[in-house]
Each structure stands twice: as structure tokens, then as C-alpha cells.
Design a protein around this motif. Structure first.
Motif, PDB file in Angstrom:
ATOM      1  N   THR A   3       0.819  -1.222   0.000  1.00  0.00           N
ATOM      2  CA  THR A   3       0.000   0.000   0.000  1.00  0.00           C
ATOM      3  C   THR A   3       0.851   1.269   0.000  1.00  0.00           C
ATOM      4  O   THR A   3       0.303   2.371   0.134  1.00  0.00           O
ATOM      5  N   ALA A   4       2.170   1.134  -0.133  1.00  0.00           N
ATOM      6  CA  ALA A   4       3.035   2.314  -0.182  1.00  0.00           C
ATOM      7  C   ALA A   4       2.752   3.116  -1.454  1.00  0.00           C
ATOM      8  O   ALA A   4       2.438   2.553  -2.504  1.00  0.00           O
ATOM      9  N   SER A   5       2.876   4.407  -1.367  1.00  0.00           N
ATOM     10  CA  SER A   5       2.617   5.262  -2.533  1.00  0.00           C
ATOM     11  C   SER A   5       3.760   5.154  -3.536  1.00  0.00           C
ATOM     12  O   SER A   5       4.888   4.786  -3.188  1.00  0.00           O
ATOM     13  N   THR A   6       3.456   5.481  -4.775  1.00  0.00           N
ATOM     14  CA  THR A   6       4.491   5.515  -5.813  1.00  0.00           C
ATOM     15  C   THR A   6       5.597   6.476  -5.417  1.00  0.00           C
ATOM     16  O   THR A   6       6.787   6.180  -5.576  1.00  0.00           O
ATOM     17  N   ALA A   7       5.214   7.638  -4.873  1.00  0.00           N
ATOM     18  CA  ALA A   7       6.204   8.648  -4.494  1.00  0.00           C
ATOM     19  C   ALA A   7       7.154   8.116  -3.428  1.00  0.00           C
ATOM     20  O   ALA A   7       8.365   8.370  -3.473  1.00  0.00           O
TER      21      ALA A   7
END
Length: 428
Positions: free
Chosen positions: A33-37
Motif C-alpha cells: 500500500t506504499a505510494s508511488t512517491a
């Protein structure tokens, strides 16, 4: 994160695998669930750490090179192992290239609506935890770690004893990048010992690992495929072919054949067999043989090739199926395209094949009838590399037919799930 231990010490491999596996599973839930950024920030910070730590990495690699020479590693294996400033910079650039790729996680592959009003989406999702077992290529530590991270997967890396010190130094930079981006250090773990028992522990760790990728010699890959209780992305060997037709432009053919064989002999995309159309004996065979022999390549050929140059050694039946990973090539004259395809289908390993011809119909036929993972027309087999495909890097090249094939990049390190949206439907 497991501490580095004495490489000669006996360890409780099952206990270590359980500890690393549990930590990886926990990290994988966060990465999913980590963001792309956030993932890109980790990759860029790791790349910066690699550049800043160049001297440390090269010094660690010098220990491995000294040990490798003492151990009698071949020139090709030493080339795979060696790191200098240029190669460290290339590894760092590879991580930045991965950061620049589209994030596959969450991408909608397909969507449709059923007559009952249910809306279906097939969506990319991480595989989970990936185990990577590799030998004397320290760059795989960064390539595999970076690709797994971008695809939202945790990974457990088991490098070979030959590259142990180099991998430790590179891994430290990856961990620095993870921590800088607020991601768990356990997202990319390096097996902290060269004890071979850890290979067996990984192969039976179905509780913790979702897939294993072996990257190394035939014996390693064969063992993994035979013993693993975890799904495997693998190829046994890269017995790659170049077939030259009479219509091929000779100077282009010379450039491609030389590059395909000798650019780097130790990579799996190096050409191992050269097939020449019988109609090209008078125009192409001699200049190609002369070029290879003069460049220091040993040539093992059939009777036709031996007639052209006395330096050509007689080929045995085993040569047609051998991945040399060295400055050696097998050469055979074949009657035509059909014979070339028959030879490759019989002796090849379904990795990479090239046809050099100006006949586009023949090129199309070659590509349609052969079932290798990568097929090229008028280009070197050494393009069998994820970076050259625009994947940033690769975790390996798969020659099987399930899930992933060819260079395994970020997209191939995902699976999919279905999201179904309704407004109160029940099944009659």
C-alpha cells in the motif's frame, strides 16, 4: 534485519529463514500500500547512497575479486563479479531508471460490466515476498531489490559466496534508501551468511515466499527447479543462436555476430551457436570465421566450417547444446531456414535467437515458428536484457511459459486480483 554472521559458521538455517520470512511478510503488507512517491524516493535515495559509497563498494569488491582469482574463477565469471566506478554508477542509474518507470501496482488491466449491473475490474497487485538466489553478479543485489520494491514486493536475497562482500556493501545502500523514505528495512533483506543450508531453507519456505527466482549456472537452476516447494521463475541456460542467411548484408552480419559472441561472453544472451545458410558459404562463412578467430574466439565447427579455416576445431554433438559462457562458439552450415529452425528447436534452450537477413518474409517465419522467449531480426542477441527492453533492469530472464517470460521486470513481478462493484445484487 538479520546481522551479518561469520560466513564459515554453522547456522540454524530454518530458524533464520523463519525470522527473515516473518519480517518480509510484515514488510510486504506495508509495501503493498506504499505510494508511488514513497517507493521512488527510496529508489532515488539508494542510488545516491551507491554513488556516495562508491569507494566502499569497490573496496569490498576487491576482496571478492582477490578470493575469486585464488579460487580459480574463469575470466567470464570474474568479469561478472568485477565492479569499478563505472559499473557502480550504472547500478545507481539502474535504480533511478526503475524509479522513472510507471508503477504497475493498482493498474487496471481490464474492466467490464455484466448484464446484472456488477462492475468488474482486473487490477495489478504485488506478488508478496520474492526470494532471489544468485551467484557471482553483485549488481543483481540492487537490480532485484529495486525491481521488487517498485512492484510493491518484499524480497529476500541470497547472493553467492563469490560476491558476498560486494553484495553486503550494495545492500547497505538499499537499506539506507528504504529508511530515508520511511519504509521498513526488512523490505529488502540479504541472507547474512554463505552457508549453503540457506538455499535449501529458502526452497522449502512456502510459508514465507511467494516465488523464487534463481539466477546463475545450470546446476543452481536445476537444483532450484527440482527441490523448490515455491513457484519458480527460471531458465536452465542460454544456448542462444544467430542464423545468417545469404541475403544478410555482410558488414552488418560481422558487427552483429562479433557483438553477440564477444561483447560479454559471460552473459546469458551471448551467442553460443552460429548457423550459416549453405548458399552463404562463399560470401559469409569465411569472413565471419576469420573475424571470430582473429578476435581470439575458439571456433568449433562442422566439416564445412573446418574446410574454410584450418583453425576451426571439430565440433562434437555436445557442442550444439552447450552454453559456453566463454570465448567459444559452435558453427554449423545448414541448408536453409527450415534446417536452421529445426536445429534451434532440437538443441536450443528457448532463450534468445537472432536471424540476419534482408528477407522480411523469412524473418517473420523465423519469429513465428520458433518459441524462444526472445527473437530478434538483424540485431545482437546481447539485447536480451531488461534494461535494453526499457524495464530499467531485470530480476532475470524466464524461459518458461507460466506467468512471466523473457526479461522479468516490474510488471512481471505483479499478479492480479478482481474488484467487483455492485449496488445490492444477489445471486438467484
Amino acid at each position: 534485519m538479520a546481522a551479518i554472521v561469520d560466513t564459515a559458521a554453522m547456522i540454524d538455517s530454518a530458524a533464520l529463514m523463519n525470522k527473515m520470512g516473518a519480517a518480509a511478510k510484515s514488510a510486504a503488507r506495508m509495501l503493498g500500500t506504499a505510494s508511488t512517491a514513497q517507493k521512488n524516493a527510496a529508489l532515488k535515495a539508494a542510488a545516491a547512497a551507491l554513488r556516495a559509497g562508491e569507494q566502499t563498494i569497490v573496496a569490498a569488491n576487491a576482496q571478492d575479486m582477490t578470493a575469486g582469482k585464488a579460487k580459480g574463477l574463469t575470466a567470464a565469471l570474474l568479469d561478472r563479479l568485477m565492479l569499478d566506478g563505472k559499473r557502480v554508477a550504472a547500478i545507481a542509474q539502474g535504480l533511478e531508471d526503475i524509479a522513472g518507470l510507471p508503477d504497475p501496482v493498482g493498474g487496471v488491466i481490464a474492466s467490464w460490466t455484466q448484464p446484472n449491473g456488477l462492475k468488474f475490474e482486473r487490477v495489478r497487485t504485488p506478488l508478496g515476498v520474492i526470494g532471489v538466489i544468485y551467484e557471482s553478479r553483485p549488481n543483481v543485489t540492487a537490480d532485484a531489490g529495486g525491481l521488487c520494491l517498485k512492484a510493491g514486493n518484499a524480497c529476500i536475497l541470497r547472493g553467492g559466496s563469490e560476491s558476498f562482500h560486494s553484495s553486503i556493501a550494495i545492500h547497505a545502500c538499499l537499506v539506507e534508501g528504504l529508511l530515508a523514505a520511511g519504509l521498513p528495512a526488512e523490505a529488502i533483506q540479504l541472507v547474512p551468511t554463505t552457508d549453503r543450508a540457506m538455499v535449501g531453507a529458502m526452497l522449502t519456505a512456502a510459508t514465507w515466499l511467494d516465488v523464487i527466482v534463481p539466477r546463475g549456472g545450470k546446476s543452481l537452476v536445476a537444483r532450484v527447479q527440482s527441490e523448490s516447494r515455491v513457484p519458480v521463475f527460471a531458465h536452465l541456460e542460454g544456448n542462444c543462436h544467430v542464423y545468417v542467411e545469404a541475403s544478410a548484408e555482410i558488414e552488418m552480419a560481422k558487427r552483429i555476430v562479433l557483438n553477440a559472441k564477444l561483447r560479454r561472453t559471460g552473459v546469458c544472451g551471448a551467442a553460443e551457436t552460429l548457423l550459416v545458410e549453405r548458399a552463404a558459404i562463399g560470401t559469409h562463412l569465411k569472413p565471419l570465421l576469420t573475424m571470430l578467430l582473429d578476435a581470439g574466439c575458439e571456433v568449433r565447427g562442422d566439416a564445412e566450417a573446418q574446410k574454410v579455416d584450418t583453425r576451426v576445431k571439430p565440433a562434437t554433438e555436445a557442442d550444439w547444446a552447450t552454453e559456453y559462457l566463454d570465448a567459444i562458439i559452435a558453427v554449423r552450415v545448414v541448408d536453409d531456414l527450415d534446417a536452421a529452425i529445426e536445429h534451434i528447436s532440437t538443441h536450443g534452450s528457448s532463450h534468445t535467437e537472432a536471424i540476419l537477413t534482408q528477407d522480411t518474409a523469412h524473418a517473420a517465419d523465423f519469429m513465428n515458428r520458433l518459441d524462444s522467449a526472445i527473437l530478434l531480426h538483424n540485431a545482437s542477441t546481447q539485447f536480451a536484457d531488461g534494461g535494453e527492453f526499457g524495464f530499467g533492469a531485470e530480476i532475470g530472464i524466464a524461459t518458461g511459459k507460466m506467468h512471466a517470460r523473457g526479461p522479468v521486470g516490474v510488471e512481471q513481478l505483479t499478479t492480479f486480483k478482481y474488484r467487483v462493484h455492485g449496488n445490492g445484487q444477489i445471486r438467484p
